[in-house]
Motif scaffolding. Structure first.
Motif, short mmCIF file in Angstrom:
data_model
loop_
_atom_site.label_atom_id
_atom_site.label_comp_id
_atom_site.label_asym_id
_atom_site.label_seq_id
_atom_site.Cartn_x
_atom_site.Cartn_y
_atom_site.Cartn_z
N LEU A 1 7.33 -5.30 -0.57
CA LEU A 1 6.76 -4.12 0.07
C LEU A 1 7.86 -3.11 0.37
CD1 LEU A 1 4.29 -5.87 2.53
CD2 LEU A 1 3.67 -4.53 0.51
N VAL A 2 7.62 -1.84 -0.01
CA VAL A 2 8.56 -0.75 0.29
C VAL A 2 7.86 0.33 1.12
CG1 VAL A 2 9.99 -1.18 -1.72
CG2 VAL A 2 8.03 0.35 -1.94
N GLY A 3 6.65 0.06 1.53
CA GLY A 3 5.88 0.91 2.42
C GLY A 3 4.81 0.04 3.03
N GLU A 4 4.05 0.57 3.95
CA GLU A 4 3.05 -0.25 4.62
C GLU A 4 2.00 -0.79 3.64
OE1 GLU A 4 0.93 -0.10 8.99
OE2 GLU A 4 0.94 1.73 7.77
N ARG A 5 1.82 -0.08 2.53
CA ARG A 5 0.86 -0.55 1.51
C ARG A 5 1.40 -0.29 0.09
NH1 ARG A 5 -3.64 4.34 1.34
NH2 ARG A 5 -2.27 5.94 2.23
N LEU A 6 2.71 -0.25 -0.07
CA LEU A 6 3.32 0.01 -1.38
C LEU A 6 4.11 -1.21 -1.83
CD1 LEU A 6 4.62 3.68 -0.96
CD2 LEU A 6 2.52 2.90 -2.07
N LEU A 7 3.83 -1.69 -3.02
CA LEU A 7 4.48 -2.87 -3.59
C LEU A 7 5.29 -2.46 -4.81
CD1 LEU A 7 4.48 -6.11 -3.33
CD2 LEU A 7 2.89 -6.02 -5.28
N ALA B 1 -0.11 0.62 -5.08
CA ALA B 1 -0.69 0.48 -3.75
C ALA B 1 -1.35 -0.89 -3.62
CB ALA B 1 -1.71 1.58 -3.49
N VAL B 2 -1.35 -1.40 -2.40
CA VAL B 2 -1.96 -2.69 -2.09
C VAL B 2 -3.23 -2.44 -1.28
CG1 VAL B 2 -1.62 -4.96 -1.05
CG2 VAL B 2 0.31 -3.76 -2.08
N ALA B 3 -4.29 -3.13 -1.62
CA ALA B 3 -5.55 -2.98 -0.91
C ALA B 3 -5.45 -3.54 0.51
CB ALA B 3 -6.68 -3.67 -1.67
N HIS B 4 -6.32 -3.09 1.37
CA HIS B 4 -6.36 -3.61 2.74
C HIS B 4 -6.79 -5.08 2.73
CE1 HIS B 4 -6.87 0.61 4.73
NE2 HIS B 4 -5.81 0.52 3.96
N GLY B 5 -6.30 -5.81 3.70
CA GLY B 5 -6.69 -7.20 3.85
C GLY B 5 -7.87 -7.35 4.78
N ASP B 6 -8.08 -8.57 5.25
CA ASP B 6 -9.18 -8.84 6.17
C ASP B 6 -9.05 -7.98 7.42
OD1 ASP B 6 -10.07 -10.71 4.38
OD2 ASP B 6 -9.15 -12.42 5.43
N GLY B 7 -10.15 -7.43 7.85
CA GLY B 7 -10.15 -6.61 9.06
C GLY B 7 -9.51 -5.25 8.86
N GLY B 8 -9.27 -4.86 7.59
CA GLY B 8 -8.69 -3.56 7.31
C GLY B 8 -7.20 -3.47 7.53
N ARG B 9 -6.53 -4.60 7.71
CA ARG B 9 -5.09 -4.55 7.98
C ARG B 9 -4.32 -4.23 6.71
NH1 ARG B 9 -6.15 -9.77 6.86
NH2 ARG B 9 -4.57 -11.01 5.76
N ARG B 10 -3.22 -3.54 6.87
CA ARG B 10 -2.32 -3.26 5.76
C ARG B 10 -1.24 -4.33 5.73
NH1 ARG B 10 -1.38 3.32 5.69
NH2 ARG B 10 -3.56 3.90 5.31
N PRO B 11 -0.78 -4.71 4.52
CA PRO B 11 0.18 -5.82 4.46
C PRO B 11 1.47 -5.55 5.21
CG PRO B 11 0.02 -4.69 2.35
CD PRO B 11 -1.11 -4.19 3.18
N GLY B 12 1.93 -4.29 5.21
CA GLY B 12 3.17 -3.97 5.90
C GLY B 12 3.09 -4.15 7.40
N SER B 13 1.89 -3.99 7.96
CA SER B 13 1.73 -4.17 9.41
C SER B 13 1.88 -5.63 9.81
CB SER B 13 0.37 -3.64 9.86
OG SER B 13 -0.69 -4.42 9.31
N VAL B 14 1.74 -6.53 8.82
CA VAL B 14 1.87 -7.96 9.08
C VAL B 14 3.24 -8.48 8.67
CG1 VAL B 14 0.90 -10.24 8.56
CG2 VAL B 14 -0.62 -8.25 8.67
N HIS B 15 3.71 -8.05 7.51
CA HIS B 15 4.93 -8.63 6.94
C HIS B 15 6.12 -7.69 6.94
CE1 HIS B 15 2.41 -11.95 5.61
NE2 HIS B 15 1.55 -11.05 5.16
N GLY B 16 5.93 -6.44 7.37
CA GLY B 16 7.02 -5.48 7.34
C GLY B 16 7.26 -4.97 5.92
N TRP B 17 8.20 -4.05 5.78
CA TRP B 17 8.52 -3.53 4.45
C TRP B 17 9.97 -3.06 4.44
CZ3 TRP B 17 5.28 -0.84 7.81
CH2 TRP B 17 5.67 0.44 8.19
N HIS B 18 10.48 -2.89 3.24
CA HIS B 18 11.87 -2.47 3.05
C HIS B 18 11.93 -0.97 2.80
CE1 HIS B 18 13.57 -6.46 3.05
NE2 HIS B 18 12.56 -6.85 2.29
N ARG B 19 12.85 -0.33 3.49
CA ARG B 19 13.05 1.10 3.31
C ARG B 19 14.07 1.31 2.19
NH1 ARG B 19 11.51 4.55 7.45
NH2 ARG B 19 10.37 3.54 9.13
N LEU B 20 13.62 1.89 1.09
CA LEU B 20 14.53 2.17 -0.01
C LEU B 20 15.40 3.37 0.35
CD1 LEU B 20 12.15 1.74 -3.09
CD2 LEU B 20 13.59 0.03 -1.95
#
Length: 654
Positions: free
Chosen positions: A122-128, A184-203
């Motif tokens: 992840l390089v953004g809240e929903r960018l892989l 882009a990564v689709a929302h998970g259960d409950g509408g959560r974005r993957p970055g809000s759970v696992h964090g992401w790397h700032r390029l």
């Protein structure tokens, strides 16, 4: 491009650079140890970044420079890097664990059947980010998915994975030759974005993330297995224009893994091994440089909606406001001819043979114009990218308050960086800096009156930062090397130790502020450049940063009668220092007329805003203390991402 063609190209690049690697190896053998051996520009950028991020403690640095002699720049930078690499803090492991959380395994499906695995991160809240040869097209991405937490816990038990589908309809950018795909990564259960759970790397676009000889670390899913990390016997072997070559253990399935430095910043996207002569073994690895990847993304032809998604990459995905110190090197500014534009508040006084980067005009949002006024260090940068970074930070803050983002193209973005550089006598400064021993001397202004302002700014900032009077007196009386260095290097080091900036960046900032405040030619050049790209009338929402906040205060004394400013925002501002206040055109802390609400955003770790809060000196200022990360304490995108700051701006234009 198929796998065989890709490996042939990788092998050919490795073969062409054999002589370079042999020269690197020879220099390392002469030193008797595998040391860093990059060129001076790379060493300078790397040392500046380590200092800025607090990776080199003041006591360790003092010990490395304790011989008391003036050092050639290359030797100075090599010593700084040596101190940084000798020992790792115990948080190296914790930071690595945090970095690994954003790495996931991609399962590639074809016709509903598993066709292979890859790695992405992840390089953004929903960018892989992964390789093109992992996800070559939107159709492949649509049928594939990514899993996070596919790893063993401390007891060797497999964790429960967290699965997300991919959403290429929202964003999919790919490049065959650079072998990357951003999806882009689709929302998970409950509408959560993957970055809000696992964090992401700032390029990070800027140089300074790694130099030849430093270790690299790779986290991935080799052959689709649970997550693994390679941290032993790894090193950067060579830097090519678009790729890095490094030594580390990887296997198929590691494609798309992040390549980290020892500070767990992403330096490359791993994409291939270098095959040996027998075609069966691997002799090195190759990754795509982050800066090259980001440059391609910046030039991609995207829709406004896709460009908004891309702002999740953050402002560090382009060169930052605080640049590494330039010791004896002048950065050339790309020439862009100025052309008059209707609706501007004035023109710049530019000689017929001079050029500058033109600013950007915007359009009204409702009944108001939003104006972004940048800080120092922006010369030669693309104003479109800079404006997008400001808008991206603001969009993050607005999203927290469930407000829609502003269209980046609607904001006015005057630029004065080229005009400032042209007025600063850079060649004279660079020549004087070439033999400097430290930041205080390297960045000291040449003109005596400007040098006095520079010294006053640093001394006041250190005092406001809590430097005890006896230590300030001791620095003035004794010093490390004598003269100006004796008076200022101690206060600079004090500021650096207590902030998110290093002494080189702080000195560069105060150099330019001092020149602006002391020299009428510099002030006039900057104000003229700004006025050339402003709306001529109506209501402004004026958002200013760093040196731009000082420029804004002077600009507000010269507004035409037909302009009002219902909201003024100053962020990361030095306006709390008396040395700044008394040299403004207003003559002191006088609240500008026709300014409605004034919001001042400041961060405790930002050495530039060390005189804040402002409401002790300035009347009717609404101070907002933000929680900027220490490594981005002066970042305008972090200030604008604060929900309180963003809400004030958003409400003012709705």
């Amino acid at each position: 491009m198929d796998v065989r063609q890709q490996q042939e190209r990788v092998a050919e690049r490795y073969r062409r650079t054999t002589a370079e690697r042999e020269e690197i190896r020879r220099r390392q053998e002469e030193a008797g140890t595998p040391v860093v051996v990059d060129d001076e520009e790379q060493l300078r950028a790397r040392a500046s970044r380590l200092l800025a991020n607090g990776e080199v403690g003041a006591s360790a640095l003092s010990h490395a420079l304790s011989d008391g002699h003036a050092l050639r720049p290359t030797v100075l930078f090599e010593r700084i890097l040596g101190v940084a690499s000798e020992l790792q803090s115990v948080n190296f492991l914790a930071r690595g664990e945090r970095a690994a959380r954003a790495v996931g395994r991609i399962s590639i499906l074809e016709s509903g059947r598993l066709a292979g695995f890859g790695t992405g991160f992840l390089v953004g809240e929903r960018l892989l980010l992964t390789n093109n040869h992992v996800l070559p097209d939107p159709d492949t991405a649509t049928s594939s998915f990514v899993e996070f937490d596919l790893e063993l816990d401390v007891d060797g038990v497999t964790k429960r994975t967290d699965r997300y589908d991919l959403d290429p309809a929202t964003l999919f950018v790919t490049h065959v030759d650079l072998d990357f795909s951003l999806v882009a990564v689709a929302h998970g259960d409950g509408g959560r974005r993957p970055g809000s759970v696992h964090g992401w790397h700032r390029l990070i676009a800027n140089q300074g993330k790694i130099v030849i000889g430093e270790p690299v670390n790779i986290v991935g899913h080799p052959n689709g297995r649970a997550k693994e990390v390679a941290v032993r016997d790894n090193a950067l072997l060579n830097q090519l224009p678009d790729f890095l070559h490094y030594r580390t253990d990887t296997e198929p399935g590691n494609s798309g893994s992040p390549v980290f430095n020892d500070q767990w910043e992403v330096v490359a996207l791993h994409h291939a091994g270098v095959p040996g002569p027998d075609g069966q073994s691997w002799i090195a690895n190759e990754g795509v440089r982050v800066s090259v990847l980001l440059a391609h993304l910046a030039g991609s032809d995207l829709s406004p909606a896709q460009r908004t998604v891309l702002t999740e990459l953050g402002s560090q995905a382009m060169p930052s406001d605080v640049a590494p110190v330039e010791v004896g090197i002048r950065r050339e500014v790309p020439p862009v001819v100025v052309s008059p534009r209707p609706g501007a508040l004035g023109t710049t006084r530019i000689a017929p043979n001079e050029t500058r980067t033109a600013g950007l005009t915007g359009r009204l949002i409702g009944q108001r114009a939003v104006v972004f006024l940048h800080g120092r260090g922006q010369e030669g940068h693309d104003p479109v990218q800079l404006r997008a970074a400001w808008a991206g930070g603001l969009a993050r803050g607005l999203a927290i308050g469930q407000q829609a983002p502003l269209d980046a193209t609607a904001a006015w973005f005057p630029v004065y960086g080229d005009a400032l550089v042209a007025a600063l006598d850079k060649p004279e400064r660079a020549d004087a800096a070439a033999s400097a021993a430290c930041a205080a001397e390297a960045l000291a202004p040449v003109q005596a009156s400007t040098r006095a302002v520079y010294a006053e700014l640093i001394d006041q900032a250190a005092a406001r930062a809590g430097m005890p009077p006896e230590e300030r007196r001791a620095a003035q009386e004794a010093g490390f090397l004598g003269g100006l260095v004796a008076a200022l290097q101690g206060p600079l080091s004090w500021l650096a130790d207590r902030s998110g900036l290093d002494d080189l960046a702080i000195a560069a900032f105060f150099h330019d502020v001092a020149a602006y405040l002391d020299r009428e030619s510099v002030r006039s050049a900057v104000l003229d450049a700004v006025r050339a790209d402003l709306p001529v009338d109506g209501e402004w929402v004026l958002v200013s940063h760093s040196l731009g906040s000082v420029v804004a205060m002077d600009l507000l004394t010269q507004l035409p009668d037909r302009v009002d400013v219902p909201l003024l925002v100053t962020a990361g501002s030095p306006l709390g220092l008396d040395a700044v206040q008394k040299r403004l055109l207003a003559g002191g802390p006088v609240r500008p007329q026709r300014v409605g609400t004034w919001v001042n955003a400041w961060a405790a770790a930002d050495a530039v805003s060390i005189g804040c809060p402002l409401n002790d000196d300035w009347p009717a200022v609404h101070d907002v203390r933000t929680s900027n990360p220490k490594d981005r304490a002066h970042d305008i995108a972090e200030y604008l991402a604060d929900p309180a700051v963003a809400e004030m701006i958003g409400q003012s234009v709705r």
